[in-house]
Design a protein around this motif. Structure first.
Motif, mmCIF file in Angstrom:
data_model
loop_
_atom_site.group_PDB
_atom_site.id
_atom_site.type_symbol
_atom_site.label_atom_id
_atom_site.label_comp_id
_atom_site.label_asym_id
_atom_site.label_seq_id
_atom_site.Cartn_x
_atom_site.Cartn_y
_atom_site.Cartn_z
ATOM 1 N N GLU A 85 -12.893 -100.008 0.845
ATOM 2 C CA GLU A 85 -11.915 -98.917 0.816
ATOM 3 C C GLU A 85 -12.269 -97.825 1.813
ATOM 4 O O GLU A 85 -11.394 -97.287 2.506
ATOM 5 N N SER A 86 -13.548 -97.477 1.894
ATOM 6 C CA SER A 86 -13.944 -96.420 2.822
ATOM 7 C C SER A 86 -13.797 -96.873 4.274
ATOM 8 O O SER A 86 -13.463 -96.071 5.160
ATOM 9 N N LEU A 88 -11.499 -99.035 5.273
ATOM 10 C CA LEU A 88 -10.052 -98.964 5.507
ATOM 11 C C LEU A 88 -9.632 -97.539 5.827
ATOM 12 O O LEU A 88 -8.829 -97.302 6.740
ATOM 13 N N ASP A 89 -10.202 -96.589 5.101
ATOM 14 C CA ASP A 89 -9.883 -95.184 5.350
ATOM 15 C C ASP A 89 -10.332 -94.761 6.745
ATOM 16 O O ASP A 89 -9.640 -93.993 7.428
ATOM 17 N N LEU A 90 -11.503 -95.246 7.172
ATOM 18 C CA LEU A 90 -11.997 -94.918 8.509
ATOM 19 C C LEU A 90 -10.998 -95.367 9.568
ATOM 20 O O LEU A 90 -10.680 -94.612 10.503
ATOM 21 N N ASP A 92 -7.774 -96.064 9.056
ATOM 22 C CA ASP A 92 -6.501 -95.361 8.846
ATOM 23 C C ASP A 92 -6.485 -93.981 9.500
ATOM 24 O O ASP A 92 -5.430 -93.501 9.937
ATOM 25 N N THR A 93 -7.633 -93.337 9.551
ATOM 26 C CA THR A 93 -7.694 -91.938 9.990
ATOM 27 C C THR A 93 -8.244 -91.763 11.398
ATOM 28 O O THR A 93 -8.497 -90.636 11.832
ATOM 29 N N THR A 94 -8.433 -92.863 12.121
ATOM 30 C CA THR A 94 -8.951 -92.784 13.486
ATOM 31 C C THR A 94 -8.149 -93.718 14.389
ATOM 32 O O THR A 94 -7.175 -94.325 13.964
ATOM 33 N N LYS A 141 -1.738 -102.930 6.463
ATOM 34 C CA LYS A 141 -2.225 -101.759 7.180
ATOM 35 C C LYS A 141 -2.237 -101.956 8.692
ATOM 36 O O LYS A 141 -2.593 -101.036 9.439
ATOM 37 N N GLU A 394 -19.158 -90.354 11.800
ATOM 38 C CA GLU A 394 -17.895 -89.659 11.532
ATOM 39 C C GLU A 394 -17.460 -88.813 12.716
ATOM 40 O O GLU A 394 -18.260 -88.428 13.570
#
Length: 402
Positions: A85-86, A88-90, A92-94, A141, A394
């Motif tokens: 999940e984390s 995927l978030d990485l 999604d947000t980059t 996604k 990050e």
């Protein structure tokens, strides 16, 4: 809607009729969300220049190749666990857009359980317990999926089949890390790994990335001490170095030909320094020959993995300079080829404490961006980030300088 799961061992083709019938060995039908289309096997006809009809496999997934691949490495544990999940978030947000996911990992294990009766059952770990769901999420996604298949480093099969490995004093030989390697001269080893690649293609992966496509490091220094077969290369008049190069190159060519039906790209990971010499004396990698037989070449150019090179005393401390110097050499080598693969190097997003007696050079935003910037400035638009624990820096600008 219904979906039936396929593997390389559970489908039959009726080419005379031009159709393919999917068969599930378990007979179980898995329900999916109504918005998700039924997974089925289709045949696409391709009209070649010779007017010969061919067929390609269609997994039913709809993935598009990104504007340029910007990806991260993902272990089976991460892909099947909470870290997924984390990650995927990485993405999604980059500006990242790709995952390179272990399907056959460094020890030789599959990262998921194949269907009952598969010859790979004993070599599998249940890291990814629902691969269909994983692929569905990646599709929704828009994350480009690449399957990593570790080829010749394989302690699991070496233990099971010592005759396919290297032996010393009647035992399977291992390196100083306790790792065993399969024998690249043996075509049975080729077929074993290519069948795994086919399974990954059927799952919906758009690309197969072969790693450890080589003999063990330093093989030229222990060649005479080890017992192994030469397979079809037994009567070759080539010297030992050329034989190893031939075997590794032939494997890549064989894999690409075998995977043509699946309409997937084929990639190979290769040591960065291989691009700077004619061919590696021990491990059998010839950068140009491998590049001519793949769609994507991924040099591992981690600054920490170079001794003094390109006039740089401590490459790990100068990531921009190292990557910039390397990229110029690679561009020159690739430009000399008749058919040029996509260059997509592996970059470093980790520290290398083994290089230092004191404080270790830290790799953060600045160091990662420096490597990316050096690639972009040399016209190389694709890259992959390596961190064995899948913990990535990050706030990195992955489009820096674009």
């Amino acid at each position: 809607m219904e979906r039936k799961r396929l593997t390389a061992f559970t489908f039959i083709s009726i080419l005379l009729l031009g159709i393919m019938l999917p068969i599930s060995s378990s007979g179980e039908e898995v329900q999916t969300a109504s918005a998700h289309k039924e997974r089925q096997t289709n045949i696409k006809s391709i009209d070649t220049s010779e007017r010969i009809q061919r067929f390609t496999y269609d997994s039913g997934y709809d993935f598009e190749y990104p504007d340029a691949v910007r990806g991260i490495y993902v272990t089976g544990n991460s892909a099947g666990g909470s870290r997924f999940e984390s990650l995927l978030d990485l993405i999604d947000t980059t500006d990242l857009n790709t995952m390179v996911i272990d399907i056959k990992e460094d020890n030789g294990n599959l990262t998921m359980i194949p269907e009952e009766g598969s010859p790979y059952e004993d070599m599998a770990k249940n890291y990814i317990d629902d691969p269909d769901e994983m692929m569905r999420v990646l599709e929704e996604k828009g994350i480009y999926p690449i399957a990593r298949v570790v080829v010749f480093k394989d302690s699991v099969l070496s233990k099971e089949r010592p005759d396919l490995s290297f032996q010393q004093n009647g035992e399977v030989w291992v390196n100083n890390k306790g790792e065993a390697f399969l024998n690249p001269f043996e075509q049975e080893v080729w077929e074993y790994n290519v069948e795994i690649a086919k399974m990954a293609a059927e799952m919906g992966f758009q690309e197969i990335q072969f790693d450890y496509v080589r003999f063990p490091e330093g093989f030229e220094n222990r060649d005479s001490e080890l017992e192994y077969t030469l397979g079809d290369y037994e009567n070759s008049e080539l010297d030992d170095v050329k034989k190893r190069v031939e075997a590794v190159t032939d494997f890549v060519a064989f894999a690409r030909e075998e995977l043509a039906y699946y309409d997937v790209d084929v990639a190979a990971d290769i040591f960065g320094y291989a691009a700077t010499i004619e061919e590696t004396p021990g491990i059998g990698q010839n950068f140009s020959k491998i590049s001519e037989n793949v769609d994507i070449i991924s040099s591992m150019i981690y600054p920490s993995h170079w001794s003094p090179y390109f006039g740089i005393e401590k490459p790990d401390t100068e990531p921009y300079k190292l990557v910039n110097e390397y990229a110029q050499v690679e561009n020159e080598v690739l430009d000399a080829l008749e058919e040029t693969p996509v260059s997509r190097p592996w970059l470093q997003d980790f520290e290398a404490p083994w290089l230092y007696s004191g404080a270790t050079k830290q790799y953060g935003k600045e160091e990662v961006e420096a490597q990316i910037k050096a690639l972009y400035e040399n016209g190389i638009d694709e890259f992959l980030l390596w961190n064995s624990g899948n913990t990535y820096t990050e706030n990195v600008d992955y489009m820096i300088g674009k």
